[in-house]
Design a protein around this motif. Structure first.
Motif, PDB file in Angstrom:
ATOM      1  N   VAL A  50      -2.721 -12.071  -7.908  1.00 13.51           N
ATOM      2  CA  VAL A  50      -2.678 -10.617  -8.117  1.00 13.51           C
ATOM      3  C   VAL A  50      -3.534  -9.911  -7.073  1.00 13.51           C
ATOM      4  O   VAL A  50      -3.108  -8.932  -6.450  1.00 13.51           O
ATOM      5  CB  VAL A  50      -3.167 -10.259  -9.545  1.00 13.51           C
ATOM      6  CG1 VAL A  50      -3.389  -8.752  -9.670  1.00 13.51           C
ATOM      7  CG2 VAL A  50      -2.149 -10.714 -10.575  1.00 13.51           C
ATOM      8  N   TYR A  51      -4.763 -10.411  -6.869  1.00 20.64           N
ATOM      9  CA  TYR A  51      -5.625  -9.799  -5.857  1.00 20.64           C
ATOM     10  C   TYR A  51      -5.037  -9.945  -4.456  1.00 20.64           C
ATOM     11  O   TYR A  51      -5.051  -9.001  -3.654  1.00 20.64           O
ATOM     12  CB  TYR A  51      -7.021 -10.425  -5.889  1.00 20.64           C
ATOM     13  CG  TYR A  51      -7.836  -9.994  -4.692  1.00 20.64           C
ATOM     14  CD1 TYR A  51      -8.438  -8.747  -4.666  1.00 20.64           C
ATOM     15  CD2 TYR A  51      -7.923 -10.802  -3.556  1.00 20.64           C
ATOM     16  CE1 TYR A  51      -9.136  -8.318  -3.550  1.00 20.64           C
ATOM     17  CE2 TYR A  51      -8.620 -10.384  -2.440  1.00 20.64           C
ATOM     18  CZ  TYR A  51      -9.226  -9.137  -2.442  1.00 20.64           C
ATOM     19  OH  TYR A  51      -9.895  -8.711  -1.325  1.00 20.64           O
ATOM     20  N   THR A  52      -4.511 -11.121  -4.151  1.00 20.17           N
ATOM     21  CA  THR A  52      -3.947 -11.373  -2.817  1.00 20.17           C
ATOM     22  C   THR A  52      -2.816 -10.405  -2.510  1.00 20.17           C
ATOM     23  O   THR A  52      -2.692  -9.906  -1.379  1.00 20.17           O
ATOM     24  CB  THR A  52      -3.439 -12.826  -2.722  1.00 20.17           C
ATOM     25  OG1 THR A  52      -4.519 -13.721  -2.969  1.00 20.17           O
ATOM     26  CG2 THR A  52      -2.862 -13.107  -1.348  1.00 20.17           C
ATOM     27  N   GLN A  53      -1.985 -10.123  -3.509  1.00 16.59           N
ATOM     28  CA  GLN A  53      -0.882  -9.183  -3.296  1.00 16.59           C
ATOM     29  C   GLN A  53      -1.416  -7.789  -2.987  1.00 16.59           C
ATOM     30  O   GLN A  53      -0.931  -7.103  -2.083  1.00 16.59           O
ATOM     31  CB  GLN A  53       0.010  -9.149  -4.543  1.00 16.59           C
ATOM     32  CG  GLN A  53       1.353  -8.482  -4.335  1.00 16.59           C
ATOM     33  CD  GLN A  53       2.258  -9.269  -3.404  1.00 16.59           C
ATOM     34  OE1 GLN A  53       2.928  -8.685  -2.566  1.00 16.59           O
ATOM     35  NE2 GLN A  53       2.292 -10.586  -3.542  1.00 16.59           N
ATOM     36  N   ALA A  54      -2.451  -7.360  -3.718  1.00 14.23           N
ATOM     37  CA  ALA A  54      -3.049  -6.042  -3.466  1.00 14.23           C
ATOM     38  C   ALA A  54      -3.685  -5.987  -2.088  1.00 14.23           C
ATOM     39  O   ALA A  54      -3.507  -5.021  -1.334  1.00 14.23           O
ATOM     40  CB  ALA A  54      -4.104  -5.736  -4.540  1.00 14.23           C
ATOM     41  N   ASP A  55      -4.413  -7.029  -1.744  1.00 16.02           N
ATOM     42  CA  ASP A  55      -5.102  -7.070  -0.452  1.00 16.02           C
ATOM     43  C   ASP A  55      -4.105  -7.117   0.706  1.00 16.02           C
ATOM     44  O   ASP A  55      -4.343  -6.527   1.761  1.00 16.02           O
ATOM     45  CB  ASP A  55      -6.023  -8.294  -0.421  1.00 16.02           C
ATOM     46  CG  ASP A  55      -6.899  -8.321   0.817  1.00 16.02           C
ATOM     47  OD1 ASP A  55      -7.567  -7.302   1.088  1.00 16.02           O
ATOM     48  OD2 ASP A  55      -6.935  -9.355   1.509  1.00 16.02           O
ATOM     49  N   LYS A  56      -3.013  -7.811   0.510  1.00 17.90           N
ATOM     50  CA  LYS A  56      -2.003  -7.933   1.573  1.00 17.90           C
ATOM     51  C   LYS A  56      -1.443  -6.572   1.963  1.00 17.90           C
ATOM     52  O   LYS A  56      -1.334  -6.240   3.145  1.00 17.90           O
ATOM     53  CB  LYS A  56      -0.869  -8.856   1.123  1.00 17.90           C
ATOM     54  CG  LYS A  56       0.227  -9.023   2.175  1.00 17.90           C
ATOM     55  CD  LYS A  56       1.326  -9.939   1.683  1.00 17.90           C
ATOM     56  CE  LYS A  56       2.201  -9.261   0.656  1.00 17.90           C
ATOM     57  NZ  LYS A  56       3.380 -10.079   0.290  1.00 17.90           N
ATOM     58  N   TRP A  57      -1.099  -5.757   0.958  1.00 19.95           N
ATOM     59  CA  TRP A  57      -0.497  -4.457   1.274  1.00 19.95           C
ATOM     60  C   TRP A  57      -1.537  -3.472   1.795  1.00 19.95           C
ATOM     61  O   TRP A  57      -1.230  -2.608   2.609  1.00 19.95           O
ATOM     62  CB  TRP A  57       0.213  -3.906   0.033  1.00 19.95           C
ATOM     63  CG  TRP A  57       1.354  -4.767  -0.405  1.00 19.95           C
ATOM     64  CD1 TRP A  57       1.450  -5.466  -1.562  1.00 19.95           C
ATOM     65  CD2 TRP A  57       2.547  -5.042   0.330  1.00 19.95           C
ATOM     66  NE1 TRP A  57       2.625  -6.161  -1.609  1.00 19.95           N
ATOM     67  CE2 TRP A  57       3.328  -5.912  -0.463  1.00 19.95           C
ATOM     68  CE3 TRP A  57       3.047  -4.642   1.567  1.00 19.95           C
ATOM     69  CZ2 TRP A  57       4.563  -6.388  -0.041  1.00 19.95           C
ATOM     70  CZ3 TRP A  57       4.280  -5.122   1.982  1.00 19.95           C
ATOM     71  CH2 TRP A  57       5.022  -5.980   1.187  1.00 19.95           C
ATOM     72  N   ASN A  58      -2.779  -3.613   1.359  1.00 22.47           N
ATOM     73  CA  ASN A  58      -3.843  -2.784   1.922  1.00 22.47           C
ATOM     74  C   ASN A  58      -4.044  -3.113   3.401  1.00 22.47           C
ATOM     75  O   ASN A  58      -4.136  -2.216   4.250  1.00 22.47           O
ATOM     76  CB  ASN A  58      -5.147  -3.018   1.158  1.00 22.47           C
ATOM     77  CG  ASN A  58      -6.353  -2.483   1.902  1.00 22.47           C
ATOM     78  OD1 ASN A  58      -6.451  -1.307   2.223  1.00 22.47           O
ATOM     79  ND2 ASN A  58      -7.289  -3.367   2.219  1.00 22.47           N
ATOM     80  N   LYS A  59      -4.100  -4.404   3.706  1.00 21.31           N
ATOM     81  CA  LYS A  59      -4.284  -4.816   5.099  1.00 21.31           C
ATOM     82  C   LYS A  59      -3.086  -4.453   5.961  1.00 21.31           C
ATOM     83  O   LYS A  59      -3.222  -4.207   7.162  1.00 21.31           O
ATOM     84  CB  LYS A  59      -4.562  -6.317   5.166  1.00 21.31           C
ATOM     85  CG  LYS A  59      -5.966  -6.682   4.701  1.00 21.31           C
ATOM     86  CD  LYS A  59      -6.226  -8.174   4.769  1.00 21.31           C
ATOM     87  CE  LYS A  59      -7.655  -8.486   4.350  1.00 21.31           C
ATOM     88  NZ  LYS A  59      -7.922  -9.937   4.290  1.00 21.31           N
ATOM     89  N   MET A  60      -1.916  -4.438   5.363  1.00 24.48           N
ATOM     90  CA  MET A  60      -0.731  -4.017   6.103  1.00 24.48           C
ATOM     91  C   MET A  60      -0.935  -2.627   6.681  1.00 24.48           C
ATOM     92  O   MET A  60      -0.608  -2.362   7.849  1.00 24.48           O
ATOM     93  CB  MET A  60       0.487  -4.009   5.180  1.00 24.48           C
ATOM     94  CG  MET A  60       1.759  -3.488   5.836  1.00 24.48           C
ATOM     95  SD  MET A  60       2.941  -2.833   4.634  1.00 24.48           S
ATOM     96  CE  MET A  60       2.107  -1.327   4.108  1.00 24.48           C
TER      97      MET A  60
END
Length: 517
Positions: A253-263
């Protein structure tokens, strides 16, 4: 006679910066679009646990990559009179470090699997570690491309590598290869980057290795090495701690949030990083020109970063539901918090690149090191607090979409508190970055606030107005589209009415290029 020469130099520098930003925008914009498309496909196919497993091993690969690079990428960029001997020596040194590290981590794989209590990590980690081993071959040719400001070639290299590797990852996911597709995608990307960097740089190593260049650059590069290590810890500490304290689903769940933020943040960071350090090096020691160049880059960065990241935070729930599905909705709130810090990341990048260009890798190192220790200590303290006291989970409800986050697992309340603590520390740390900038070129904090605050306040106002204007819309997809359009139009309209110089300069440059073409 000096003034025309200075004018020409300044004009050339501005042209290089403008071209760098333009190609940086094309490069990162196209990259992020591809990441979005293929990220959506993978997120809809893979489970939270799949993402969690891949994230748990990522920190080791990232740290290994930082160790093998050893700060020599930036050292080669900063060295104005770099020779073939310098490039060759760094190449063989990095390659040797990469081989030694892979052997060590190969035999440490059982310990990694035991630490996270995940037997699958044994061979998954050994396979994923091939990425940094292959990547050691590209450090020198990529440094050459970066040093020469060949942003166009870097753009083509990244687009080709990303497209092919993403296709490979999606095909594997469709074939039900689960978490294996993520490291495979990464390894394919790195392999193609190696091949293309050698093609575009036209550089080839000789077999004459010398420790002399390594020793000459080591005092500078070793500080960057330590800094990069702590940067890796900063960027991956959440996945590491969540993997230990919580479940792999929570990590996913965190990885998905972090991925789109970093995008979003990486789009602007890439634009800044592609030109900032080489530009500051070329300006030299002229303090007045350094102030002008830094402030110009700061205004442009703020002009782009605040609306982009605040806007992504605004549409996070709709973005997650529409693009990757409702199963990932728990990541929406974490994504909103991360996007706040993400708006300031490109500005931090500008500060850090300036320090590196001034050969102040010591400042860069200590800033990141102390910040990492503070973040790590704070996160552990939050976990202790969570274990000692019951943290209630508030109800979250979007009136416009009817989307409710009340079903968030209780563990995410602790994760949320950790992320909030990180955001506060990250933003506050900019004051320390500015202190060291002021010591170098005496640029006042007031001047920096005048260059950044207007864009931050306008972006905040725009997102608030957009949220209110779009409240009546009930359809999730329509709401996502309308919010993005309304926010973009409002932001540009306000800047146009206020006669923002950076907006008019950007439009003027783009119009000029269009006419020339």
């Amino acid at each position: 006679m000096d003034k025309p020469s200075q004018s020409v130099t300044t004009s050339n520098l501005k042209e290089k910066a403008a071209k760098g930003f333009l190609w940086g925008a094309v490069n990162n914009g196209a990259n992020q679009m591809l990441i979005v498309v293929f990220g959506i496909i993978l997120a809809r196919i893979l489970s939270k646990a799949d993402y969690g497993l891949a994230s748990e091993v990522a920190i080791f690969s990232t740290i290994a990559s930082a160790l093998q690079e050893s700060g020599f990428f930036a050292a080669l960029t900063n060295k104005k009179d770099a020779t073939q001997r310098d490039y060759t020596s760094v190449f063989w040194f990095n390659t040797t470090i990469g081989v030694v590290q892979y052997i060590i981590l190969f035999f440490c794989a059982p310990l990694i699997a035991d630490f996270f209590h995940e037997p699958e990590l044994l061979w998954l980690s050994r396979y994923a570690f091939l990425g940094f081993l292959i990547g050691s071959l590209s450090i020198t040719p990529r440094a050459i491309l970066f040093k020469q400001l060949k942003v166009k070639e870097q753009t083509m290299m990244n687009l080709i590598s990303l497209t092919i590797s993403a296709i490979v990852g999606v095909i594997m996911a469709i074939c039900d290869m689960r978490y294996w597709c993520i490291p495979t995608q990464n390894i394919t990307f790195i392999l193609l980057t190696v091949l293309l960097s050698w093609h575009f740089s036209k550089w080839r190593p000789s077999f004459h290795f010398s420790f002399q260049p390594i020793r000459e650059m080591f005092s500078f590069s070793c500080k960057l090495l330590i800094t990069n290590l702590f940067n890796c810890i900063n960027n991956n500490i959440f996945a590491f701690l969540f993997g230990y304290f919580y479940t792999k689903n929570d990590v996913g769940v965190y990885t998905q949030a972090d991925k789109w933020n970093k995008m979003g943040s990486q789009l602007i960071i890439g634009m800044v990083q592609g030109v900032a350090q080489p530009m500051f090096v070329q300006v030299g020691n002229d303090v007045e020109r350094l102030q002008r160049v830094f402030r110009k880059m700061l205004r442009f960065t703020s002009f782009i970063s605040f609306p982009a990241m605040f806007g992504l935070a605004l549409v996070a729930p709709e973005f997650i539901v529409v693009l990757v599905g409702e199963k990932w909705l728990p990541s929406a709130e974490l994504m909103q918090l991360l996007c706040i810090a993400g708006a300031f990341m490109p500005i931090t990048t500008l500060y850090s690149n300036f320090m590196i260009s001034r050969n102040r890798s010591d400042v860069y190192m200590w800033n990141i090191l102390v910040q990492s220790i503070l973040v790590l200590g704070t996160l552990c303290a939050v976990k202790v607090f969570q274990l000692s006291f019951s943290i209630p989970l508030p109800t979250l409800h979007d009136a416009a979409t009817g989307i409710s986050l009340t079903f968030l697992p209780h563990t995410l309340s602790g994760i949320r508190l950790m992320v909030m603590s990180y955001v506060v520390i990250y933003i506050a740390w900019l004051l320390l970055w500015h202190f060291f900038l002021w010591k170098e070129i005496r640029l006042s904090l007031w001047a920096v606030l005048k260059d950044t605050l207007p864009f931050m306040l306008i972006a905040t106002l725009v997102m608030g107005l957009t949220y209110v204007f779009t409240l009546p819309i009930q359809h999730t997809l329509l709401l996502l589209v309308v919010r993005m359009l309304v926010a973009a139009v409002l932001y540009l309209a306000i800047l146009w009415v206020l006669k923002a110089k950076i907006l008019r300069e950007s439009l003027s440059y783009l119009t000029k290029r269009k006419v020339q073409q």
